[in-house]
Design an enzyme around this catalytic site. Structure first.
Site, PDB file in Angstrom:
ATOM      1  N   GLY A 180       0.856  -1.200   0.000  1.00 31.57           N
ATOM      2  CA  GLY A 180       0.000   0.000   0.000  1.00 31.57           C
ATOM      3  C   GLY A 180       0.883   1.237   0.000  1.00 31.57           C
ATOM      4  O   GLY A 180       0.506   2.287   0.517  1.00 31.57           O
ATOM      5  N   ALA A 181       2.074   1.100  -0.611  1.00 27.57           N
ATOM      6  CA  ALA A 181       3.152   2.099  -0.480  1.00 27.57           C
ATOM      7  C   ALA A 181       2.771   3.485  -0.977  1.00 27.57           C
ATOM      8  O   ALA A 181       3.287   4.477  -0.492  1.00 27.57           O
ATOM      9  CB  ALA A 181       4.389   1.601  -1.229  1.00 27.57           C
ATOM     10  N   ARG A 240      -0.800  -1.604  -5.952  1.00 29.53           N
ATOM     11  CA  ARG A 240      -1.471  -2.235  -7.094  1.00 29.53           C
ATOM     12  C   ARG A 240      -0.911  -1.652  -8.382  1.00 29.53           C
ATOM     13  O   ARG A 240      -0.362  -0.543  -8.368  1.00 29.53           O
ATOM     14  CB  ARG A 240      -2.978  -2.063  -7.003  1.00 29.53           C
ATOM     15  CG  ARG A 240      -3.438  -0.669  -7.191  1.00 29.53           C
ATOM     16  CD  ARG A 240      -4.922  -0.506  -6.995  1.00 29.53           C
ATOM     17  NE  ARG A 240      -5.195   0.910  -6.814  1.00 29.53           N
ATOM     18  CZ  ARG A 240      -5.242   1.803  -7.790  1.00 29.53           C
ATOM     19  NH1 ARG A 240      -5.085   1.438  -9.055  1.00 29.53           N
ATOM     20  NH2 ARG A 240      -5.458   3.070  -7.533  1.00 29.53           N
ATOM     21  N   GLY A 270      -2.500  -3.782   8.942  1.00 31.97           N
ATOM     22  CA  GLY A 270      -3.202  -2.589   9.412  1.00 31.97           C
ATOM     23  C   GLY A 270      -4.489  -2.332   8.667  1.00 31.97           C
ATOM     24  O   GLY A 270      -5.307  -1.524   9.101  1.00 31.97           O
ATOM     25  N   HIS A 329     -13.853  10.446  10.861  1.00 25.60           N
ATOM     26  CA  HIS A 329     -12.671  10.277  10.005  1.00 25.60           C
ATOM     27  C   HIS A 329     -12.772  11.171   8.773  1.00 25.60           C
ATOM     28  O   HIS A 329     -13.869  11.590   8.403  1.00 25.60           O
ATOM     29  CB  HIS A 329     -12.511   8.824   9.553  1.00 25.60           C
ATOM     30  CG  HIS A 329     -11.919   7.926  10.599  1.00 25.60           C
ATOM     31  ND1 HIS A 329     -12.680   7.349  11.576  1.00 25.60           N
ATOM     32  CD2 HIS A 329     -10.645   7.538  10.825  1.00 25.60           C
ATOM     33  CE1 HIS A 329     -11.899   6.622  12.363  1.00 25.60           C
ATOM     34  NE2 HIS A 329     -10.654   6.721  11.931  1.00 25.60           N
ATOM     35  N   LYS A 387     -12.151   8.072   3.790  1.00 21.85           N
ATOM     36  CA  LYS A 387     -12.211   6.731   4.409  1.00 21.85           C
ATOM     37  C   LYS A 387     -13.385   5.940   3.845  1.00 21.85           C
ATOM     38  O   LYS A 387     -14.494   6.461   3.739  1.00 21.85           O
ATOM     39  CB  LYS A 387     -12.320   6.839   5.934  1.00 21.85           C
ATOM     40  CG  LYS A 387     -12.246   5.479   6.618  1.00 21.85           C
ATOM     41  CD  LYS A 387     -12.021   5.594   8.106  1.00 21.85           C
ATOM     42  CE  LYS A 387     -12.069   4.238   8.802  1.00 21.85           C
ATOM     43  NZ  LYS A 387     -10.989   3.334   8.381  1.00 21.85           N
TER      44      LYS A 387
END
Ligand code: NAD
Length: 284
Positions: A13-14, A40, A101, A158, A162
């Site tokens: 998920g960089a 991805r 996470g 949030h 999100k």
């Protein structure tokens, strides 16, 4: 030659909000290094250097769409639930510990996580902040100590991007209250009251979600009694708190036995509780 004191971390998920924060936190640490950056295929930032994503100097490691961890590396995955099943398989095949996470995980995937944890250490937490880990524990203690006659409602706010609602943390707080008061959370959770068309049941645990702005995450447990109210609140001010917690978990998994762990284990917090004979009854 690789420094054996430095733990190589694969970030999944960089290109995301958390991924970039993780990359920066790793690069700024003395004892961790970026082993790979995975996201991805396609989309902005494909093929960028991990250091560029972190807003720091180049690392020579480009973002790839293939998760291929090696033994001796730790995988830290903050991506999307669609990616979790494959990532679990890859980590098990490589014997690489996983710090997960990603939130919004399905029950089916949760079963796969449990199965995978028979082979590798997995830390799974809906929130890696130390403060939230304590909030969850304090919620359980408070609900148990107050006993019947106190209504539990969880509120969460949030940022507008999100996807999943309620937040994994809000559900975790609700679960902690339910199990501390011998309720099955699935039976008593009320995610929103629209259409319920009935007064509040004593056992209900309400969970209310709001989305907007750039809020990184706010959670409040309200315990509502007659003529008094207890509120326990945590406000996240920066994503770095989750990154620091997840990387603390990554260090902790290194060389650990296979198993399914959470931040309570990582922080070494004992199961804080109150004496059974002190739990109030309906008459107290
Ligand atoms: P984001 O949307 O900014 O980033 C997600 C990234 O994952 C994106 O770059 C996306 O391209 C990538 N991705 C999507 N599919 C992928 C795949 N198949 N393989 C690899 N990468 C893929 O989201 P974010 O705010 O960074 O949050 C990511 C996740 O972490 C969410 O589930 C969020 O709820 C969760 N989160 C957890 C904590 C915690 O403490 N546990 C804290 C913050 C966010």
């Amino acid at each position: 030659m690789n420094d054996p004191r430095v733990i190589p971390v694969v970030v999944v998920g960089a290109r995301g909000r958390m991924g970039k924060t993780l990359l920066r936190t790793i690069m700024e640490s003395d004892d961790l290094s970026v082993a790979a950056a995975v996201d991805r295929s396609g989309g902005p930032g494909t093929g960028l250097d991990a250091g560029q994503l972190a807003g720091l100097t180049d690392t020579g490691i480009r973002v790839t769409d293939q998760l291929e961890p090696r033994r001796g590396q730790v995988v830290v995955d903050f991506s999307l639930p669609e990616a979790t099943n494959v990532n679990l398989e890859r980590c098990v095949a490589a014997g690489a510990p996983l710090v997960l996470g990603t939130t919004g995980i399905s029950e089916e995937t949760e079963t796969l996580i449990e199965e995978a944890s028979e082979h590798i250490p997995i830390v799974a937490a809906a929130n890696y902040s130390v403060g939230v880990t304590l909030l969850i524990q304090l919620s359980a203690i408070a609900a148990k100590a107050l006993g019947p006659g106190w209504d539990a409602e969880v509120f969460e706010l949030h940022h507008r991007h999100k996807r999943d609602a309620p937040s994994g943390t809000a559900l975790r707080i609700g679960q902690a209250v339910a199990s501390a008061t011998s309720r099955d959370f699935a039976d008593v959770v009320v995610p929103h009251r629209t259409g319920t068309n009935r007064p509040r049941r004593d056992d209900d645990i309400g969970v209310i979600s709001a989305r907007g702005g750039d809020s990184i995450g706010e959670h409040t447990l309200m315990l509502l009694g007659d003529e008094e109210r207890l509120e326990l609140t945590h406000r996240a001010g920066n994503r770095a708190i989750f990154a620091r917690g997840a990387l603390r978990a990554a260090r902790w998994t290194f060389g650990r036995e296979p198993g399914l762990y959470d931040m309570v284990d990582v922080l070494g917090l004992d199961d804080a509780t109150i004496r059974e004979d002190m739990v109030p009854s309906a008459n107290d």
